[in-house]
Design an enzyme around this catalytic site. Sequence first.
Site, PDB file in Angstrom:
ATOM      1  CB  THR A  31      -1.019  -0.291   0.987  1.00 42.53           C
ATOM      2  OG1 THR A  31      -1.532  -1.743   1.170  1.00 42.53           O
ATOM      3  CG2 THR A  31      -2.145   0.935   0.596  1.00 42.53           C
ATOM      4  CD  GLU A 105       7.076  -0.492   8.514  1.00 39.55           C
ATOM      5  OE1 GLU A 105       6.647  -0.363   7.449  1.00 39.55           O
ATOM      6  OE2 GLU A 105       6.796  -0.994   9.605  1.00 39.55           O
TER       7      GLU A 105
END
Length: 232
Positions: A31, A105
């Site tokens: 995504t 992340e």
Amino acid sequence: MDAKALKIEAARAALTHVESGMRLGIGTGSTAEEFVRLLAEKVSAGMAVTGVPTSERTAALCRELGVPLATLDEMPELDLTVDGADEVDPRLALIKGGGGALLREKIVAAASTRMIVIADQSKLVETLGRFPLPIEVNRFGLRATELAIARAAGKLGLDGPLTLRMTNGEAFVTDGGHLILDASFGRIPDTRALSEALHAIPGVVEHGLFLGLATAVILADPAGIQTLQATR
């Protein structure tokens, strides 16, 4: 709409939050890659942003498409991070790390004023845990760390296999040189307690529970876009 089309629509909605001049954290996964492609079109048309990628894979795609990059050391404070998620609950707690980049992340998300998560509607769950929880661990003492994780989880009423992530017949190695154990605990009623228990284990580098980091989640389904906002 197929899954890819939904990812593109979520990424397109996130792009409306990006302004010229922003310092932008850029996530990892399928995504997030759709977001990079749309962002690159804006950059080509004149938008000035600088991205901090959360993985070597994302960095390579950004370079290929012409998105300017910096390291987090060069740009330690970010305006916005856009990233995907493997699961999200109604309180915007996340499971991330399916792509193996959870440590970077989380560091990038924590350095950002805002974090927008993009996903399709299937990622929304009432309670986290359907997706195995990635736990990044040090190579040294792997078996001892695995046993410590199992004991800590058991004290919280969680049980299930811990599986060393493999790729092409070999242990998967993160960009930081660590290994990943995927924990199939099932439903995790108390994510905060599990987070604290895992962080207390010396061999655990990081885990995929992202708590209190997402400020908004953009979910796409065939009926349109739904945005969940964090309540603070």
